[in-house]
Structures are given as C-alpha cells and as structure tokens.
Design a protein around this motif. Sequence first.
Motif, PDB file in Angstrom:
ATOM      1  N   ALA A  91       4.663  83.994 -18.732  1.00  0.00           N
ATOM      2  CA  ALA A  91       3.573  83.787 -19.689  1.00  0.00           C
ATOM      3  C   ALA A  91       4.098  83.469 -21.084  1.00  0.00           C
ATOM      4  O   ALA A  91       3.315  83.141 -21.975  1.00  0.00           O
ATOM      5  CB  ALA A  91       2.677  85.022 -19.736  1.00  0.00           C
ATOM      6  N   GLY A  92       5.400  83.574 -21.286  1.00  0.00           N
ATOM      7  CA  GLY A  92       5.971  83.307 -22.597  1.00  0.00           C
ATOM      8  C   GLY A  92       5.918  84.543 -23.479  1.00  0.00           C
ATOM      9  O   GLY A  92       5.471  85.608 -23.071  1.00  0.00           O
ATOM     10  N   PHE A  93       6.374  84.368 -24.714  1.00  0.00           N
ATOM     11  CA  PHE A  93       6.462  85.510 -25.624  1.00  0.00           C
ATOM     12  C   PHE A  93       5.078  85.936 -26.103  1.00  0.00           C
ATOM     13  O   PHE A  93       4.635  87.042 -25.837  1.00  0.00           O
ATOM     14  CB  PHE A  93       7.386  85.187 -26.801  1.00  0.00           C
ATOM     15  N   LEU A  94       4.383  85.045 -26.832  1.00  0.00           N
ATOM     16  CA  LEU A  94       3.057  85.387 -27.343  1.00  0.00           C
ATOM     17  C   LEU A  94       2.048  85.386 -26.205  1.00  0.00           C
ATOM     18  O   LEU A  94       1.944  84.426 -25.453  1.00  0.00           O
ATOM     19  CB  LEU A  94       2.624  84.404 -28.432  1.00  0.00           C
ATOM     20  N   GLY A  95       1.326  86.468 -26.084  1.00  0.00           N
ATOM     21  CA  GLY A  95       0.368  86.577 -25.001  1.00  0.00           C
ATOM     22  C   GLY A  95       1.013  86.903 -23.670  1.00  0.00           C
ATOM     23  O   GLY A  95       0.353  86.954 -22.645  1.00  0.00           O
ATOM     24  N   GLY A  96       2.295  87.149 -23.707  1.00  0.00           N
ATOM     25  CA  GLY A  96       3.032  87.456 -22.494  1.00  0.00           C
ATOM     26  C   GLY A  96       3.787  88.762 -22.616  1.00  0.00           C
ATOM     27  O   GLY A  96       3.250  89.828 -22.385  1.00  0.00           O
ATOM     28  N   PHE A  97       5.040  88.677 -23.066  1.00  0.00           N
ATOM     29  CA  PHE A  97       5.875  89.872 -23.042  1.00  0.00           C
ATOM     30  C   PHE A  97       6.197  90.455 -24.412  1.00  0.00           C
ATOM     31  O   PHE A  97       7.043  91.329 -24.545  1.00  0.00           O
ATOM     32  CB  PHE A  97       7.169  89.615 -22.261  1.00  0.00           C
ATOM     33  N   GLU A  98       5.459  90.027 -25.468  1.00  0.00           N
ATOM     34  CA  GLU A  98       5.797  90.533 -26.801  1.00  0.00           C
ATOM     35  C   GLU A  98       5.626  92.044 -26.908  1.00  0.00           C
ATOM     36  O   GLU A  98       6.447  92.733 -27.521  1.00  0.00           O
ATOM     37  CB  GLU A  98       5.032  89.805 -27.913  1.00  0.00           C
ATOM     38  N   PHE A  99       4.582  92.619 -26.321  1.00  0.00           N
ATOM     39  CA  PHE A  99       4.358  94.063 -26.376  1.00  0.00           C
ATOM     40  C   PHE A  99       5.470  94.801 -25.622  1.00  0.00           C
ATOM     41  O   PHE A  99       6.022  95.792 -26.109  1.00  0.00           O
ATOM     42  CB  PHE A  99       2.983  94.405 -25.798  1.00  0.00           C
ATOM     43  N   ASP A 100       5.815  94.296 -24.458  1.00  0.00           N
ATOM     44  CA  ASP A 100       6.882  94.901 -23.658  1.00  0.00           C
ATOM     45  C   ASP A 100       8.219  94.821 -24.396  1.00  0.00           C
ATOM     46  O   ASP A 100       9.034  95.741 -24.315  1.00  0.00           O
ATOM     47  CB  ASP A 100       6.991  94.187 -22.304  1.00  0.00           C
ATOM     48  N   PHE A 101       8.414  93.735 -25.127  1.00  0.00           N
ATOM     49  CA  PHE A 101       9.634  93.541 -25.899  1.00  0.00           C
ATOM     50  C   PHE A 101       9.743  94.583 -27.011  1.00  0.00           C
ATOM     51  O   PHE A 101      10.816  95.140 -27.257  1.00  0.00           O
ATOM     52  CB  PHE A 101       9.631  92.112 -26.472  1.00  0.00           C
ATOM     53  N   VAL A 102       8.633  94.869 -27.677  1.00  0.00           N
ATOM     54  CA  VAL A 102       8.612  95.894 -28.725  1.00  0.00           C
ATOM     55  C   VAL A 102       8.910  97.264 -28.128  1.00  0.00           C
ATOM     56  O   VAL A 102       9.714  98.033 -28.671  1.00  0.00           O
ATOM     57  CB  VAL A 102       7.264  95.898 -29.480  1.00  0.00           C
ATOM     58  N   LEU A 103       8.267  97.590 -27.006  1.00  0.00           N
ATOM     59  CA  LEU A 103       8.526  98.870 -26.352  1.00  0.00           C
ATOM     60  C   LEU A 103       9.983  98.969 -25.910  1.00  0.00           C
ATOM     61  O   LEU A 103      10.601 100.035 -26.027  1.00  0.00           O
ATOM     62  CB  LEU A 103       7.595  99.060 -25.154  1.00  0.00           C
ATOM     63  N   LEU A 104      10.541  97.880 -25.430  1.00  0.00           N
ATOM     64  CA  LEU A 104      11.953  97.851 -25.053  1.00  0.00           C
ATOM     65  C   LEU A 104      12.826  98.139 -26.270  1.00  0.00           C
ATOM     66  O   LEU A 104      13.770  98.933 -26.198  1.00  0.00           O
ATOM     67  CB  LEU A 104      12.317  96.489 -24.448  1.00  0.00           C
ATOM     68  N   GLY A 105      12.515  97.526 -27.395  1.00  0.00           N
ATOM     69  CA  GLY A 105      13.285  97.752 -28.624  1.00  0.00           C
ATOM     70  C   GLY A 105      13.232  99.203 -29.077  1.00  0.00           C
ATOM     71  O   GLY A 105      14.256  99.787 -29.462  1.00  0.00           O
ATOM     72  N   ILE A 106      12.057  99.817 -29.014  1.00  0.00           N
ATOM     73  CA  ILE A 106      11.923 101.227 -29.396  1.00  0.00           C
ATOM     74  C   ILE A 106      12.721 102.106 -28.438  1.00  0.00           C
ATOM     75  O   ILE A 106      13.429 103.022 -28.862  1.00  0.00           O
ATOM     76  CB  ILE A 106      10.445 101.654 -29.422  1.00  0.00           C
ATOM     77  N   ALA A 107      12.614 101.827 -27.146  1.00  0.00           N
ATOM     78  CA  ALA A 107      13.345 102.619 -26.155  1.00  0.00           C
ATOM     79  C   ALA A 107      14.853 102.503 -26.372  1.00  0.00           C
ATOM     80  O   ALA A 107      15.580 103.512 -26.292  1.00  0.00           O
ATOM     81  CB  ALA A 107      12.966 102.180 -24.741  1.00  0.00           C
ATOM     82  N   ILE A 108      15.342 101.312 -26.668  1.00  0.00           N
ATOM     83  CA  ILE A 108      16.773 101.127 -26.911  1.00  0.00           C
ATOM     84  C   ILE A 108      17.201 101.873 -28.178  1.00  0.00           C
ATOM     85  O   ILE A 108      18.257 102.505 -28.215  1.00  0.00           O
ATOM     86  CB  ILE A 108      17.139  99.629 -26.969  1.00  0.00           C
ATOM     87  N   TYR A 109      16.370 101.812 -29.216  1.00  0.00           N
ATOM     88  CA  TYR A 109      16.677 102.553 -30.443  1.00  0.00           C
ATOM     89  C   TYR A 109      16.837 104.044 -30.137  1.00  0.00           C
ATOM     90  O   TYR A 109      17.801 104.685 -30.562  1.00  0.00           O
ATOM     91  CB  TYR A 109      15.583 102.342 -31.495  1.00  0.00           C
ATOM     92  N   LEU A 110      15.868 104.600 -29.394  1.00  0.00           N
ATOM     93  CA  LEU A 110      15.925 106.031 -29.076  1.00  0.00           C
ATOM     94  C   LEU A 110      17.071 106.356 -28.127  1.00  0.00           C
ATOM     95  O   LEU A 110      17.646 107.444 -28.203  1.00  0.00           O
ATOM     96  CB  LEU A 110      14.583 106.489 -28.494  1.00  0.00           C
ATOM     97  N   LEU A 111      17.409 105.446 -27.252  1.00  0.00           N
ATOM     98  CA  LEU A 111      18.557 105.626 -26.365  1.00  0.00           C
ATOM     99  C   LEU A 111      19.840 105.753 -27.183  1.00  0.00           C
ATOM    100  O   LEU A 111      20.677 106.625 -26.937  1.00  0.00           O
ATOM    101  CB  LEU A 111      18.662 104.450 -25.390  1.00  0.00           C
ATOM    102  N   ILE A 112      19.990 104.926 -28.188  1.00  0.00           N
ATOM    103  CA  ILE A 112      21.194 104.921 -29.015  1.00  0.00           C
ATOM    104  C   ILE A 112      21.221 106.098 -29.984  1.00  0.00           C
ATOM    105  O   ILE A 112      22.230 106.783 -30.132  1.00  0.00           O
ATOM    106  CB  ILE A 112      21.308 103.589 -29.789  1.00  0.00           C
ATOM    107  N   ASN A 113      20.082 106.344 -30.655  1.00  0.00           N
ATOM    108  CA  ASN A 113      20.057 107.311 -31.750  1.00  0.00           C
ATOM    109  C   ASN A 113      19.499 108.686 -31.397  1.00  0.00           C
ATOM    110  O   ASN A 113      19.748 109.646 -32.117  1.00  0.00           O
ATOM    111  CB  ASN A 113      19.253 106.744 -32.922  1.00  0.00           C
TER     112      ASN A 113
END
Length: 128
Positions: A91-113
């Motif tokens: 579906a592409g970034f907008l209207g597709g996986f942008e929300f999942d991408f943000v959640l992935l970024g938060i999860a990676i941040y918490l994984l590291i820190n």
Amino acid sequence: MFLKYEIGSLILRIVLGITFFFHGLAKFQNGLESTSLYFESLGLPGMTAYLVAIIELMGGVALLVGLGTRFVSLLLAMIMVGAILFVKLGAGFLGGFEFDFVLLGIAIYLLINGSKLLSVDSVILKTY
C-alpha cells in the motif's frame, strides 16, 4: 539531564503499551479464529495470529508497568516488521505502513534504551 531522557522513555513506553494492548484486545474481541484465517490468507500459519494477539495484549500490559521493556519491545518490533512486510508494504508509506513504521521506531528506541522510570524492572533490578 538523565531525568529528561527517562521521562521521554516513559512517555514512549506508555504510548506503545496502550497502543498494543488495544490492538491485542481487538484481536480477542473480534475472534481469534477470524484473525487466524486472515493470517492464513497472507500465507502465514494461522497459529501465528494467536501468538501475535497474546504478545500484543500481554506485551502492552508489560510495557505499561515497565516489566521486561527491552524484551517486549524486541517482540513488538518483530511483529511490526512482519506487519509491514506481509500486510502493508504494497500500500506504500502514506495510507499504508506509516503507523506501523512509527510503532517500529518506538519499539526499537525502547529496545536500545529501555525505560526505568516508574517501572517494575527498576524495583526488581534495583536500578534506582
């Protein structure tokens, strides 16, 4: 300075915890059988739906109380990678996986820190 970073981590941990708790709860409320069939339609084993739902629900609770933040964040990051690759990428970034991408970024941040402020981990491990 340390407290500023911990407050930021706490906010991210709470946001991620609430988000995944409700996503997992929705899977249970909508019926895991239908979620399982949907996973199978994607070419994934149906049992994966049960595992994902449990990780989302229980992982959300664990993040809210700060229990196993790094480990739970790793599991949630893996779920987000799977969601992006198997469900949303086309579906592409907008209207597709942008929300999942943000959640992935938060999860990676918490994984590291991690996130010690107001956490069960800090009581158990006596890190404060």
